[in-house]
Design a protein around this motif. Sequence first.
Motif, PDB file in Angstrom:
ATOM      1  N   LEU A  59       0.790  -1.235  -0.124  1.00 60.66           N
ATOM      2  CA  LEU A  59      -0.040   0.105   0.089  1.00 60.66           C
ATOM      3  C   LEU A  59       0.780   1.207   0.189  1.00 60.66           C
ATOM      4  O   LEU A  59       0.649   2.394  -0.653  1.00 60.66           O
ATOM      5  CB  LEU A  59      -1.093  -0.167   1.067  1.00 60.66           C
ATOM      6  CG  LEU A  59      -1.875   1.112   1.247  1.00 60.66           C
ATOM      7  CD1 LEU A  59      -3.090   0.995   0.001  1.00 60.66           C
ATOM      8  CD2 LEU A  59      -2.684   1.020   2.973  1.00 60.66           C
ATOM      9  N   PHE A  60       1.961   1.255   0.758  1.00 62.02           N
ATOM     10  CA  PHE A  60       2.732   2.480   1.026  1.00 62.02           C
ATOM     11  C   PHE A  60       4.078   2.374  -0.056  1.00 62.02           C
ATOM     12  O   PHE A  60       4.719   3.501   0.211  1.00 62.02           O
ATOM     13  CB  PHE A  60       3.146   2.639   2.253  1.00 62.02           C
ATOM     14  CG  PHE A  60       2.254   3.159   3.214  1.00 62.02           C
ATOM     15  CD1 PHE A  60       2.002   4.644   3.354  1.00 62.02           C
ATOM     16  CD2 PHE A  60       1.292   2.232   3.870  1.00 62.02           C
ATOM     17  CE1 PHE A  60       1.161   5.006   4.191  1.00 62.02           C
ATOM     18  CE2 PHE A  60       0.275   2.786   4.539  1.00 62.02           C
ATOM     19  CZ  PHE A  60       0.135   4.007   5.068  1.00 62.02           C
ATOM     20  N   GLY A  61       4.208   1.485  -0.639  1.00 63.89           N
ATOM     21  CA  GLY A  61       5.458   1.198  -1.574  1.00 63.89           C
ATOM     22  C   GLY A  61       6.856   1.074  -0.940  1.00 63.89           C
ATOM     23  O   GLY A  61       7.751   1.614  -1.143  1.00 63.89           O
ATOM     24  N   ILE A  62       6.576   0.140   0.367  1.00 62.64           N
ATOM     25  CA  ILE A  62       7.726   0.081   0.924  1.00 62.64           C
ATOM     26  C   ILE A  62       8.326  -1.290   0.743  1.00 62.64           C
ATOM     27  O   ILE A  62       7.719  -2.348   0.780  1.00 62.64           O
ATOM     28  CB  ILE A  62       7.361   0.008   2.520  1.00 62.64           C
ATOM     29  CG1 ILE A  62       7.019   1.337   2.772  1.00 62.64           C
ATOM     30  CG2 ILE A  62       8.510  -0.547   3.480  1.00 62.64           C
ATOM     31  CD1 ILE A  62       6.301   1.896   4.097  1.00 62.64           C
ATOM     32  N   PRO A  63       9.638  -1.354   0.511  1.00 59.30           N
ATOM     33  CA  PRO A  63      10.152  -2.746   0.199  1.00 59.30           C
ATOM     34  C   PRO A  63      10.594  -3.471   1.355  1.00 59.30           C
ATOM     35  O   PRO A  63      10.772  -2.888   2.462  1.00 59.30           O
ATOM     36  CB  PRO A  63      11.306  -2.485  -0.667  1.00 59.30           C
ATOM     37  CG  PRO A  63      11.751  -1.101  -0.338  1.00 59.30           C
ATOM     38  CD  PRO A  63      10.744  -0.467   0.377  1.00 59.30           C
ATOM     39  N   GLY A  64      10.950  -4.821   1.426  1.00 56.20           N
ATOM     40  CA  GLY A  64      11.860  -5.420   2.399  1.00 56.20           C
ATOM     41  C   GLY A  64      10.909  -6.483   3.455  1.00 56.20           C
ATOM     42  O   GLY A  64      11.956  -6.835   4.277  1.00 56.20           O
ATOM     43  N   VAL A  65       9.709  -6.476   3.448  1.00 49.56           N
ATOM     44  CA  VAL A  65       9.085  -7.418   4.077  1.00 49.56           C
ATOM     45  C   VAL A  65       9.373  -8.740   4.012  1.00 49.56           C
ATOM     46  O   VAL A  65       9.078  -8.994   2.900  1.00 49.56           O
ATOM     47  CB  VAL A  65       7.611  -7.130   4.422  1.00 49.56           C
ATOM     48  CG1 VAL A  65       7.023  -8.110   5.466  1.00 49.56           C
ATOM     49  CG2 VAL A  65       7.247  -5.758   4.953  1.00 49.56           C
ATOM     50  N   THR A  66       9.874  -9.489   4.815  1.00 46.29           N
ATOM     51  CA  THR A  66      10.161 -10.895   4.609  1.00 46.29           C
ATOM     52  C   THR A  66       9.480 -11.750   5.871  1.00 46.29           C
ATOM     53  O   THR A  66       9.465 -10.909   6.821  1.00 46.29           O
ATOM     54  CB  THR A  66      11.612 -11.460   4.518  1.00 46.29           C
ATOM     55  OG1 THR A  66      12.268 -11.063   5.643  1.00 46.29           O
ATOM     56  CG2 THR A  66      12.263 -10.479   3.402  1.00 46.29           C
ATOM     57  N   TYR A  67       9.368 -12.997   5.709  1.00 43.53           N
ATOM     58  CA  TYR A  67       9.040 -13.884   6.921  1.00 43.53           C
ATOM     59  C   TYR A  67       9.873 -13.750   8.018  1.00 43.53           C
ATOM     60  O   TYR A  67       9.823 -13.543   9.080  1.00 43.53           O
ATOM     61  CB  TYR A  67       8.611 -15.029   6.426  1.00 43.53           C
ATOM     62  CG  TYR A  67       7.920 -16.034   7.589  1.00 43.53           C
ATOM     63  CD1 TYR A  67       6.684 -15.896   8.032  1.00 43.53           C
ATOM     64  CD2 TYR A  67       8.595 -16.994   8.027  1.00 43.53           C
ATOM     65  CE1 TYR A  67       5.914 -16.452   8.905  1.00 43.53           C
ATOM     66  CE2 TYR A  67       7.828 -17.679   9.237  1.00 43.53           C
ATOM     67  CZ  TYR A  67       6.649 -17.291   9.481  1.00 43.53           C
ATOM     68  OH  TYR A  67       5.753 -18.000  10.505  1.00 43.53           O
ATOM     69  N   SER A  68      11.167 -13.881   7.568  1.00 40.65           N
ATOM     70  CA  SER A  68      12.376 -13.905   8.649  1.00 40.65           C
ATOM     71  C   SER A  68      12.478 -12.676   9.298  1.00 40.65           C
ATOM     72  O   SER A  68      12.564 -12.648  10.444  1.00 40.65           O
ATOM     73  CB  SER A  68      13.728 -14.248   7.549  1.00 40.65           C
ATOM     74  OG  SER A  68      14.435 -14.036   8.470  1.00 40.65           O
ATOM     75  N   LEU A  69      12.282 -11.576   8.566  1.00 41.08           N
ATOM     76  CA  LEU A  69      12.293 -10.118   9.256  1.00 41.08           C
ATOM     77  C   LEU A  69      11.253  -9.937  10.281  1.00 41.08           C
ATOM     78  O   LEU A  69      11.323  -9.561  11.232  1.00 41.08           O
ATOM     79  CB  LEU A  69      12.385  -8.875   8.177  1.00 41.08           C
ATOM     80  CG  LEU A  69      12.396  -7.596   8.849  1.00 41.08           C
ATOM     81  CD1 LEU A  69      13.631  -7.252   9.463  1.00 41.08           C
ATOM     82  CD2 LEU A  69      12.074  -6.546   7.830  1.00 41.08           C
ATOM     83  N   THR A  70       9.885 -10.553   9.695  1.00 44.18           N
ATOM     84  CA  THR A  70       9.014 -10.573  10.713  1.00 44.18           C
ATOM     85  C   THR A  70       9.012 -11.221  11.898  1.00 44.18           C
ATOM     86  O   THR A  70       8.727 -10.776  12.919  1.00 44.18           O
ATOM     87  CB  THR A  70       7.555 -11.087   9.797  1.00 44.18           C
ATOM     88  OG1 THR A  70       7.386 -10.576   8.429  1.00 44.18           O
ATOM     89  CG2 THR A  70       6.106 -10.986  10.802  1.00 44.18           C
ATOM     90  N   GLN A  71       9.440 -12.270  11.900  1.00 47.93           N
ATOM     91  CA  GLN A  71      10.007 -13.124  13.085  1.00 47.93           C
ATOM     92  C   GLN A  71      10.759 -12.522  14.055  1.00 47.93           C
ATOM     93  O   GLN A  71      10.649 -12.216  15.147  1.00 47.93           O
ATOM     94  CB  GLN A  71      10.533 -14.390  12.819  1.00 47.93           C
ATOM     95  CG  GLN A  71       9.519 -15.532  12.374  1.00 47.93           C
ATOM     96  CD  GLN A  71      10.540 -16.870  11.758  1.00 47.93           C
ATOM     97  OE1 GLN A  71      11.333 -16.741  11.279  1.00 47.93           O
ATOM     98  NE2 GLN A  71       9.716 -17.981  12.483  1.00 47.93           N
TER      99      GLN A  71
END
Lengths: 448, 523
Positions: free
Chosen positions: A261-273
């Motif tokens: 929605l905001f055009g932001i890169p870099g969300v991964t499952y590993s980073l989420t954890q």
Amino acid sequence: MADAAPPSKSRDLDKLLLRPGNLVGPTFDPGVQLRDDLQEYAKILVVGAGGLGCELLKDLALSGFKNLEVIDMDRIEVTNLNRQFLFRLEDVGKPKAEVAAKRVMERVSGVNIVPHFCRIEDKDIDFYSDFNIIALGLDSIEARSYINAVACSFLEYDSDNNPREETMKPMVDGGTEGFKGHARVIVPGVTPCFECTIWLFPPQVKFPLCTLAETPRNAAHCIEYAHLIKWDEVRSGKAFDPDNADHMKWVYDEAVKRAELFGIPGVTYSLTQGVVKNIIPAIASTNAIISAACALETLKIASAFSKTLSNYLTYNGVEGLHTKVTEFVKDKDCLVCGPGVLIELDTTVTLQEFIDMLEGHPKLLISKASITYHGKNLYMQAPPVLEEMTRSNLNLPLYDLMDKIPKDILHAIGTINKDNKKSSGLRKLRVDFKGIDGITDMDMAGGA
Amino acid sequence: MEPKTKYDRQLRIWGEQGQAALEKASICLLNCGPTGSETLKNLVLGGVGSITIVDGSKVELGDLGNNFMVDESSLGQSKAKCVCSFLQELNDAVKAKFIEEYPQALIDTNTSFFSQFTVVVATQLVEESMVKLDRICRQANVMLIFARSYGLTGLVRISVKEHTVIESKPDHFLDDLRLNNPWPELRGFAEAIDLNVQDPVAHKHIPYVVILVKMADEWIKSHGGALPSTREEKREFKELLKARMIAMDEDNYKEAIDASFKVFALRGISSDLQRIINDSCAEVDSSSSNFWVMVAALKEFIANEGGGEVPLEGSIPDMTSSTEHYVNLQKIYQAKSEADFHVIEQRARDILKKIGRDPHSIPKATIKSFCKNARKLKVCRYHLIEDEYNNPSLAELQKYLTDEDYSIAVGFYILLRAVDCCAANFNSFPGQFDGGMDEDISRLKSTAVSLLNDLGCNGLTLTEDLINEMCRFGAAELHAVAAFIGGIASQEVIKLITKQFVPMSGTYIFNGIDHKSQLLTLY
């Protein structure tokens, strides 16, 4: 002609424990007796059976100690296996303390390790008083703070307010993050305690909620939005569980949507954890280094076979290799390792009134306190059985419960509210009953 | 289970690439006492490709007291075999094998043996063997690390001809923002934003990068092209920033004031980087490594397109901002970084062609990483241990001997050499056996004194206390000391194999008495 000593498991340690030395501690008394006493009488508690705890148990078992105990509330996870070398894939799900104790006993004969699969708060204070030295392999500030307060609670001061040596409960503490770590020695009353230098552990920076809600800029903001805001909005009433894979996946999916929605890169499952669980990267080598330093210092405190670390070692292997020893100083007004907060009371004050008073005390701010007096439970908030047993004390005067002794030490364990944060804590209180001590009486009369 | 789950906590440090390098590496361990076993344990847990343990000894009772990798059932058996089988238990992805032979024998008779390994970890070797092995590994271009535990002291020493690092990953490093030297797109972006915007919400969401670019520009214009340089000017610059605030809660302005030192930073490249591009290796030929080919391309870039600067790193730190401004700013930095990368890539390919190599022999991703890390490049070189032992820098040695912080560490350094001389001359280490301690102490003392004399340090001596302690140690290998030394050795091996972070330089001397350990640079 030099003689070869008869074969012994203690071949290497004997050189340091049996021979006199020049750069040693003041109480060093080399000889077979020292070695045997370490084996027979020294009792060490290892707090935590994780990356540091596994190493500590091994190191201590191979440093001449035979009586060890270990306490840890966690179960083994797959992500532990890259460093917690006492655990195997088939151990996943089992209590860490139990498996760690078993593995070390299997390999080092003659060592006895008692595991405790529980929270550190589940043990009463007496449990901790049993050990000569407490070695900490923890990854949280709160847990360190708690054990530190427990160890410091044993410290007594004489009438000149000098700490009494026989009441000192030494601790060694280690911590690591990636290629960096620290090891320190805490001798309550002599060195700074954990609380004296709490500023060494700056509080974790949290994102402002308005950033998460209105102006997210990076992947972590999107993840925390999903975790802290969206979850409650959509799944209200249901508690978020970071160890539940479905919950984590849900947060990840929501974070991805927000990022798009905001055009932001870099969300991964590993980073989420990583963001949600606040994962601290950890490797075997750093844990090995820090634990070894802690074990060596434990042996020094127990035997005085060499000088000790005074009192804080930092290790940094990121750019080259840097070690540094810093001698921190005690905070003489420390609430935890100082002589204790003085509370003056009338002899008529009941235990209930006393507990209520602690909550409003400007320095203590301790609520829902359980009170112990020389190991005796005056009132326990939990478990229910103990609560029921001690409830009748609430209406009795504290003075009577303390056997009409005019000045003495009490311990309060409860919830400490500090900087809008709640944590378990223990405080040492010096209770002084007014009107008992003759001199106080006269002063009162004169001043009034 | 995902195969990588168990490595999750370390993948967060060295990433997939670092892990892949570890999984390709083959490691040889010489001597598997506690120092060697503990070193290898940490590497096996991390998932190295293969290990080969070389040790000719049998497990004795004394080994059970300091080595976790052997137990009662190992007594009388090959130590290498027992340690190997325990290590295999820790990680079945590692290929583990052992050779029941004394390292000394291999060093003396089978020098080609060592060339098959990525790294040789040599533990508990005496000086003579260290020197020989060092020559062999240098010749074969095999990375070598020495680790030794001795009572309450010990050492760790890397020996590699040259180790170059692209991803040095320093903890604190100045952001590459070009605030005082903006390129046209950044300048244009800043110019389009009005610092005097009336809307208070818009005002407090202008990113500090924009504020500082504009304010620096303003300053430069009114100061004849110069940046704030004196303390007074810097203070004044911060006051100007403060004066622009229209409310107390404007975090973006607070951040701008805190980050104003980034405006004051000098333009151009650091002296460390200057040294690298001036290195003779930057004059490349067909035998040059990829690293130096890229350095050569970087050097050309700095002199030409870069106008004295390296390629832009391309990332920006988090800062108070509207999402829109922040995302756009990020794109501007990324675009410039991408453009710089293309220039370097072209130059690198041209250079490859010129030196007769395939222009595409360096992967795009490698060049990209090189560009991103251009300011953080590291070159580590280690001289032969023989050179250090024969011709140490006298000035350094004397400085250490007379410096209170270093005197114990350098004392141990000398004594670790002296005990090896004693062992060579009298067949045992001083204090290794009970009885005869007085004689051993005087032997060690005279050996240390003559060693110091040989090195040119006439008149300087070590304290009696330290010499006595060294004899008391009697070559004991304490588990806790071995675990400490082994921990450091394994961490350094990981840095060497992954080519990430910066390995230690010089000789690390462990001081287990008060933990005032030191790195000594003596050559």
